[in-house]
Scaffold this active site. Structure first.
Site, mmCIF file in Angstrom:
data_model
loop_
_atom_site.group_PDB
_atom_site.id
_atom_site.type_symbol
_atom_site.label_atom_id
_atom_site.label_comp_id
_atom_site.label_asym_id
_atom_site.label_seq_id
_atom_site.Cartn_x
_atom_site.Cartn_y
_atom_site.Cartn_z
ATOM 1 N N ASP A 179 -7.275 -13.409 0.684
ATOM 2 C CA ASP A 179 -6.172 -13.231 -0.244
ATOM 3 C C ASP A 179 -5.405 -11.949 0.092
ATOM 4 O O ASP A 179 -6.005 -10.879 0.216
ATOM 5 C CB ASP A 179 -6.761 -13.145 -1.659
ATOM 6 N N GLU B 154 -3.865 -15.228 4.169
ATOM 7 C CA GLU B 154 -2.908 -15.643 3.144
ATOM 8 C C GLU B 154 -1.879 -14.529 2.945
ATOM 9 O O GLU B 154 -1.905 -13.801 1.969
ATOM 10 C CB GLU B 154 -3.619 -15.969 1.824
#
Lengths: 668, 668
Positions: B389, B418
């Site tokens: 993330d 990401e």
């Protein structure tokens, strides 16, 4: 090694969060230096960024190659994570440079607290954090700067509102001190360092004249002397040449000497090829006695200087069988099983008058150092420019070492690479340090191929390290277009050479349109390489006026003195080429139109370069044709030229924007 | 430093005369590794040359990153001084490689003596030189090879003619030995070494399905468990997914927990955002109790494996205020002057439920090692893939270190980045080691922008290190085209994602065409991020058939399993995009045509890819449309398609050359 995992020393600082990538200019990832000339501004750019939104700052660091201390120039953000900074390379030397980038904690804090205060948030803690940052600045600042900051901090503390407190801390003088003394903790320095060779301006801007000094006389069958050459200096200066390049001036070998037109049975008075260097009268340190003495040579160098020219020597690193090295240092050559020295060959062809040097010799260090000593010997005698014969037949590693060694004490020395070979080999010689290079220009005759090649030379990455010295001809090459095209071709090819590049050359006889060839070859018949020649330097049909005028134009127009400022313009005729060299900072714009067909006149529509001049297409351009000194007013982007090879094979226009000052009050 | 002069040790060998430049593939001059997958052939190329005409030879040297010994693969000359060699990367590990080049003295000799003999010259000395070269070979050759060479030398000596003598020395077996044992004296090895990360094939070819495990249940208002997720495995396997990616599974913080739709006043049963990691029940090493236990998780991993899928975990490196690290290691965060830990901000916005980690902490080594230990903890439990993330909010240097450390013991681990941020930041994360990356595909809707972006991803230098995992949607992004275009857009965007790249993903609900958005935003209304959800997985209007069929097509057609084999083809309509993925070595050619307009049918002429198939334009192509399973014979380079978004927004053709075997004797 990049592939290995990193292990950290127990007390190592954390790796910098800042990334620096693609530091430009750089050749082969920094392996080779780029080139500039004294006085240039070197602009360094890099991708610089870090994670998240915190602010960063960066500097270009640079130093001369023998210095330890870095100088710094601030970098500024341009776009898309690209940053840029510049410095002036004001010395004829080599520099190295790199980029250092670091978190700018003060700027991050300033950005945050300003936004929070604007949003009406309580910034008590942020003010304390600012104080801590400024205390850190105090530790690095000099006493004056520290006093400024300390005063602001003292005034800030008792302020009645947070906004007022902040005002003191963000006073422009405080911000300035904080920026100048920004912490370099967590800085990252880019490696490998980049480097730049800063040459004399003459490495970029010069007109070369190549000659056999022994042909400067007036008496048939004997060698001219340096004194005879001296008599030509006013003529060559008046034509506008800067560099006078001599084929080798050393004693010429007698063993297997070549006769006229490369024959194998020379007569007793045949002088031999100057490239077969070395006889009982000496080798690369000596002067062919028929030319004169070392004192004569020194005198000629001085006289050339008085005529604002310099003399370039030809360096051919091989030996005749009579060269002193052949007996004193046979180990510097290749010894065959029978003890003989291997002569040059391109099987089945034999060149028995030439011994190639073995650069991988067991005593390679002795050899290399002797060659360096030889170059420095001529440098000490006043030579500053060398044309190197066939450098592509010697190891590039040798040239890289030699040029760098010479530059260590004599950065003013310019080496021209005479390599006509495969493109990557030619490029690598330039990367290795040659200031200038011969090119394929000599064989590029038509529009598309000239545009492509000149763009490659001056607009691709090559412009960073390869200065193409455009020769119209050489003593080895009489191109087909000059043989067939005659005087019109001599005139148009001269304009191309002298305007496509800032540095170009001709081989003597070009001004006389000499084009008698060996049948079916691109070689001169009765070449000066093999015999004593005498010339009539005022021969009818010569193009001395063209040469004189264009060299004058080159000196008067700074745009023609730059190498990488060439743009091609549209011309409707496939026989007509059109381009502009532009130097906006000096308002110098020179547009050249050449008829490439030496046989027929051509008319062509050409594109007036409104976009280069940065003016709208309804403006007017004042175009002065410099050969005829006739001025035209151009309206609109399309103009027409008519070029008759017998009359005017080329037009050269100096362009100015028509700048009419309107009256402050209309008077009509 | 390149800029310094070189000084040689007194006994140093001469620098190699051979030059090696531009060794490819390489990223940023070798600073970063390229990427390949197990079983690939890695082709290495370089410019290799030396001065003059002497022959050279070269090899690619390569080794796995923990080995010391090099393996070698021969290089061959291609063209224009470019050489090429290859090796198979058959192990899931990292390799380093470089090029070594050297003079080939035997080949130089063979070339010369052959030419001289042909010209009728005396080659007595040359034969002696050949003997000396072979004696040198003898010193390096093994006993069998040495015997071969020695025998040839013995036979050569007494031969009656020079031609006969040479025949023995140039016997193919002798030449073979001489080549294999070529002297490496004067060899040059290119630096810096290049490197390659060889990932599992799944790093390149995979279909991802992203989900909140807590939404896998059927009971409103409570969390699903890993056991509930297990029940979905057959459904997901049947749809054809390879990777099942879970949002974080760790305990969720209570302090400043968010309520439904990102509100600040959650109800007592609101479960919180899984990215606010850490509570009294543990942090990154723990599992949210409502999902189950570590044993349940292990059981689910095993079951997924039985269903030929793997589970990817989400790594979000930050902490809720309740995370154990906040009390045990406050030094890993940023401490403010009042002793509090700094929470996440984007001034004036505050994210008080998140503490960002300070990667530059004084105890950065303790912190970094703990994060590595955490990744390896999950790897030990069976996780082989991680979706990271917001990696662009942590230092890239950290990721480079972490991924390389993990690969040291677990090269099978795949990290997906990401990062939706600036292009250079995204690229550098990939260079630093992320196997896959999110892309801007999610927002590229129209023909020109899709062609440009897909070409950049798969045809530019990026293909060497950046594998774009094309997500149609994510739990954070419900793109405008899906909101407005509804089911037809869901179908066409799915085809694009699953065929433009070999690796793509959807976020659960996509198969149901879920597109209820927060007004004016590209976000899901009532997002799973903030609440427990229950779904009807067979909801009418779903596109499960499309997904199932296309994942099957991907498995059946190797061309769709490669990343860098995309070519765009002409389509007359601006609303129709047409491209082909081709793998000639497996005769796999898949052509895709998509109507990008979700509202209107479009007819378009499309280009039949005769040039890609390597057949003349009068040949015939057998085109089988794979959704409808209908076969067509194409004659001529222009074909017509009609795509109605309500019926068939896309055609996928498997192409074969029509191969009619003519009878040996005409039978008409």
């Amino acid at each position: 090694m990049t592939v290995k995992t990193v292990s950290f020393a127990p007390d190592a600082p954390a790796p910098s969060p800042v990334l620096v990538e693609n530091v430009a200019p750089a050749i082969d990832g920094g392996r080779y230096p780029v080139k500039r000339e004294v006085g240039d501004v070197l602009t360094v750019s890099a991708d610089i960024f870090r994670e998240g939104h915190d602010k960063i700052a960066a500097v270009v660091k640079y130093r001369r190659w023998h210095d330890r201390e870095w100088c710094e120039a601030e970098m500024r953000f341009v776009d898309n994570d690209r940053w840029e900074g510049s410095f002036v390379v004001d010395e004829n030397t080599r520099y190295e440079f790199t980029v250092e980038a670091f978190p700018d904690n003060f700027e991050t804090w300033r950005d945050e607290i300003t936004k929070k205060l604007a949003a009406g948030l309580d910034v008590r803690l942020e003010l304390q954090e600012g104080m801590l940052l400024l205390e850190d600045v105090l530790r690095r600042a000099g006493s004056d700067d520290a006093a400024t900051v300390a005063r602001a901090m003292e005034q800030s503390l008792p302020a009645t509102t947070q906004a007022r407190s902040l005002e003191f801390l963000l006073d422009p003088v405080v911000v300035d001190v904080a920026q100048r003394h920004c912490s370099r903790v967590a800085a990252v320095e880019f490696e490998p360092y980049r480097s730049v060779i800063v040459d004399r301006v003459r490495a970029r801007f010069a007109a070369w004249y190549s000659m056999f000094p022994r042909s400067a006389g007036s008496q048939r069958g004997t060698s001219a002397t340096f004194k005879d050459v001296g008599k030509h200096l006013p003529r060559l200066r008046d034509m506008g040449f800067d560099v006078l390049y001599f084929t080798p001036i050393h004693p010429i070998g007698k063993t297997n000497r070549k006769g006229k037109n490369n024959t194998l049975n020379p007569g007793p008075s045949d002088p031999g090829v100057p490239y077969a260097i070395g006889s009982e009268q000496g080798g690369h340190f000596s002067i062919e006695p028929s030319l004169g003495t070392i004192d004569d040579f020194r005198e000629l160098l001085r006289s050339a200087e008085d005529h604002e020219m310099e003399i370039a020597l030809d360096i051919a690193l091989n030996a005749s069988p009579d060269h002193p090295w052949a007996t004193e240092h046979p180990e510097w050559f290749t010894i065959r099983p029978d003890g003989s020295i291997k002569y040059a060959e391109n099987p089945p062809k034999k060149y028995e008058d030439i011994y190639p040097i073995n650069f991988q010799s067991e005593d390679w260090q002795g050899l290399w150092n002797e060659l360096k000593r030889m170059i420095l010997f001529w440098v000490k005698n006043g030579v500053k420019t060398f044309r190197v014969d066939n450098p592509h037949t010697k190891p590039t590693a040798f040239w890289e070492w030699l040029i760098s060694e010479v530059h260590r004490t004599n950065p003013e020395v310019i080496f021209l690479s005479e390599a006509f070979t495969r493109p990557k080999v030619m490029r690598t010689l330039a990367k290795a340090g040659f200031a200038q290079s011969y090119t394929y220009f000599t064989w590029r005759n038509f529009k598309q191929e000239i545009m492509e090649y000149a763009s490659e030379l001056t607009q691709s990455e090559m412009k960073e390290y390869f200065r193409g010295n455009l020769f119209t001809n050489t003593h080895d090459i009489l191109p087909y277009i000059l043989q067939e095209g005659g005087r019109p071709a001599f005139r148009s090819r001269f304009v191309l050479a002298a305007t496509l590049s800032s540095v170009y050359g001709i081989y003597s006889g070009y001004e006389l349109c000499e084009n008698t060839a060996v049948a079916g070859k691109e070689e001169y018949l009765n070449s000066e390489k093999y015999e004593h020649k005498v010339w009539d330097w005022d021969r009818p049909g010569n193009i001395i006026d063209d040469i004189t005028r264009l060299n004058q134009i080159r000196r008067e127009h700074p745009a023609l003195q730059e190498y990488d400022n060439l743009s091609f313009l549209q011309a409707s005729s496939d026989s007509v080429i059109c381009y502009i060299k532009s130097l906006p900072e000096q308002d110098s714009h020179v547009m050249v139109v050449v008829n490439l067909d030496p046989f027929q006149p051509h008319e062509s529509t050409i594109e007036a370069p409104y976009h280069v001049l940065g003016i709208p297409p309804d403006a007017h351009i004042q175009a002065t044709e410099l050969f005829s000194n006739s001025t035209h007013i151009w309206q609109g982007t399309h103009q027409t030229v008519y070029l008759d090879p017998k009359e005017n094979p080329a037009n050269i226009f100096s362009l100015k924007v028509w700048q009419q000052k309107d009256y402050e009050e209309p008077c009509f």
